[in-house]
Motif scaffolding. Structure first.
Motif, PDB file in Angstrom:
ATOM      1  N   ALA A  43      29.117  52.572  28.676  1.00  0.00           N
ATOM      2  CA  ALA A  43      31.005  53.182  29.109  1.00  0.00           C
ATOM      3  C   ALA A  43      30.243  52.715  30.837  1.00  0.00           C
ATOM      4  O   ALA A  43      31.046  52.082  31.459  1.00  0.00           O
ATOM      5  CB  ALA A  43      31.564  53.826  28.334  1.00  0.00           C
ATOM      6  N   LYS A  44      29.316  53.743  30.730  1.00  0.00           N
ATOM      7  CA  LYS A  44      28.463  53.814  32.511  1.00  0.00           C
ATOM      8  C   LYS A  44      27.927  52.235  32.900  1.00  0.00           C
ATOM      9  O   LYS A  44      28.773  52.234  34.038  1.00  0.00           O
ATOM     10  CB  LYS A  44      28.013  55.244  32.473  1.00  0.00           C
ATOM     11  CG  LYS A  44      28.323  56.784  32.363  1.00  0.00           C
ATOM     12  CD  LYS A  44      27.659  57.766  32.647  1.00  0.00           C
ATOM     13  CE  LYS A  44      27.860  58.742  31.915  1.00  0.00           C
ATOM     14  NZ  LYS A  44      27.004  59.976  31.834  1.00  0.00           N
ATOM     15  N   ALA A  45      27.749  52.378  32.154  1.00  0.00           N
ATOM     16  CA  ALA A  45      26.690  50.750  32.866  1.00  0.00           C
ATOM     17  C   ALA A  45      27.618  50.000  32.891  1.00  0.00           C
ATOM     18  O   ALA A  45      28.294  49.258  33.696  1.00  0.00           O
ATOM     19  CB  ALA A  45      25.589  50.344  31.512  1.00  0.00           C
ATOM     20  N   LEU A  46      28.565  49.449  32.247  1.00  0.00           N
ATOM     21  CA  LEU A  46      30.015  48.106  32.370  1.00  0.00           C
ATOM     22  C   LEU A  46      31.056  49.177  33.276  1.00  0.00           C
ATOM     23  O   LEU A  46      31.317  48.115  34.601  1.00  0.00           O
ATOM     24  CB  LEU A  46      30.932  47.860  30.806  1.00  0.00           C
ATOM     25  CG  LEU A  46      30.593  47.859  29.483  1.00  0.00           C
ATOM     26  CD1 LEU A  46      31.169  48.319  28.116  1.00  0.00           C
ATOM     27  CD2 LEU A  46      30.049  46.568  29.808  1.00  0.00           C
ATOM     28  N   ARG A  47      31.244  50.044  33.460  1.00  0.00           N
ATOM     29  CA  ARG A  47      32.440  50.321  34.136  1.00  0.00           C
ATOM     30  C   ARG A  47      30.542  50.417  36.076  1.00  0.00           C
ATOM     31  O   ARG A  47      31.576  50.078  36.734  1.00  0.00           O
ATOM     32  CB  ARG A  47      32.060  51.886  35.037  1.00  0.00           C
ATOM     33  CG  ARG A  47      32.768  52.224  35.423  1.00  0.00           C
ATOM     34  CD  ARG A  47      33.826  54.088  35.595  1.00  0.00           C
ATOM     35  NE  ARG A  47      34.322  53.860  34.131  1.00  0.00           N
ATOM     36  CZ  ARG A  47      35.101  54.963  34.142  1.00  0.00           C
ATOM     37  NH1 ARG A  47      35.735  56.099  34.922  1.00  0.00           N
ATOM     38  NH2 ARG A  47      36.285  54.613  33.371  1.00  0.00           N
ATOM     39  N   GLU A  88      32.343  48.101  39.042  1.00  0.00           N
ATOM     40  CA  GLU A  88      31.947  48.057  40.381  1.00  0.00           C
ATOM     41  C   GLU A  88      31.815  47.484  41.097  1.00  0.00           C
ATOM     42  O   GLU A  88      31.941  47.013  42.117  1.00  0.00           O
ATOM     43  CB  GLU A  88      32.052  49.822  41.023  1.00  0.00           C
ATOM     44  CG  GLU A  88      32.651  49.914  41.673  1.00  0.00           C
ATOM     45  CD  GLU A  88      32.092  51.765  41.839  1.00  0.00           C
ATOM     46  OE1 GLU A  88      31.189  52.264  43.023  1.00  0.00           O
ATOM     47  OE2 GLU A  88      31.844  52.656  40.684  1.00  0.00           O
ATOM     48  N   ILE A  89      30.441  47.005  41.154  1.00  0.00           N
ATOM     49  CA  ILE A  89      29.245  46.045  41.800  1.00  0.00           C
ATOM     50  C   ILE A  89      30.606  44.554  41.622  1.00  0.00           C
ATOM     51  O   ILE A  89      30.118  44.264  42.828  1.00  0.00           O
ATOM     52  CB  ILE A  89      27.960  46.482  41.359  1.00  0.00           C
ATOM     53  CG1 ILE A  89      27.408  47.151  41.184  1.00  0.00           C
ATOM     54  CG2 ILE A  89      27.121  44.772  41.359  1.00  0.00           C
ATOM     55  CD1 ILE A  89      25.698  47.602  40.153  1.00  0.00           C
ATOM     56  N   VAL A  90      30.815  43.824  40.867  1.00  0.00           N
ATOM     57  CA  VAL A  90      31.160  42.984  41.071  1.00  0.00           C
ATOM     58  C   VAL A  90      32.699  42.986  41.914  1.00  0.00           C
ATOM     59  O   VAL A  90      32.417  42.221  42.425  1.00  0.00           O
ATOM     60  CB  VAL A  90      31.194  43.041  39.577  1.00  0.00           C
ATOM     61  CG1 VAL A  90      32.692  41.250  40.052  1.00  0.00           C
ATOM     62  CG2 VAL A  90      30.619  41.942  38.951  1.00  0.00           C
ATOM     63  N   ARG A  91      33.414  44.015  41.971  1.00  0.00           N
ATOM     64  CA  ARG A  91      34.711  44.041  43.117  1.00  0.00           C
ATOM     65  C   ARG A  91      34.350  44.560  43.623  1.00  0.00           C
ATOM     66  O   ARG A  91      34.825  43.504  44.559  1.00  0.00           O
ATOM     67  CB  ARG A  91      34.814  45.602  42.616  1.00  0.00           C
ATOM     68  CG  ARG A  91      36.227  45.710  43.218  1.00  0.00           C
ATOM     69  CD  ARG A  91      37.248  46.672  42.562  1.00  0.00           C
ATOM     70  NE  ARG A  91      36.995  47.222  41.213  1.00  0.00           N
ATOM     71  CZ  ARG A  91      36.550  48.137  40.579  1.00  0.00           C
ATOM     72  NH1 ARG A  91      36.010  49.385  41.126  1.00  0.00           N
ATOM     73  NH2 ARG A  91      36.689  48.039  39.501  1.00  0.00           N
TER      74      ARG A  91
END
Length: 51
Positions: A5-9, A13-16
């Protein structure tokens, strides 16, 4: 929170962030401002080649 979940979040954030910086560069008022935004993005690793 699980590691997954932390990796996905983090990835979202990086993509955004990358998307917002790309939009700011595209909409820059002047070529000088565009160059400045590109330099700042590169300095902070937003457009690093390994991503």
């Amino acid at each position: 929170m699980s590691r997954l979940a932390k990796a996905l979040r983090s990835r979202r954030e990086i993509v955004r962030t990358r998307r917002e910086i790309t939009r700011a560069i595209s909409n820059a008022a002047t070529p000088a401002m565009r160059d400045e935004l590109i330099m700042v993005a590169q300095r902070h690793g937003v457009f690093s080649p390994h991503r």
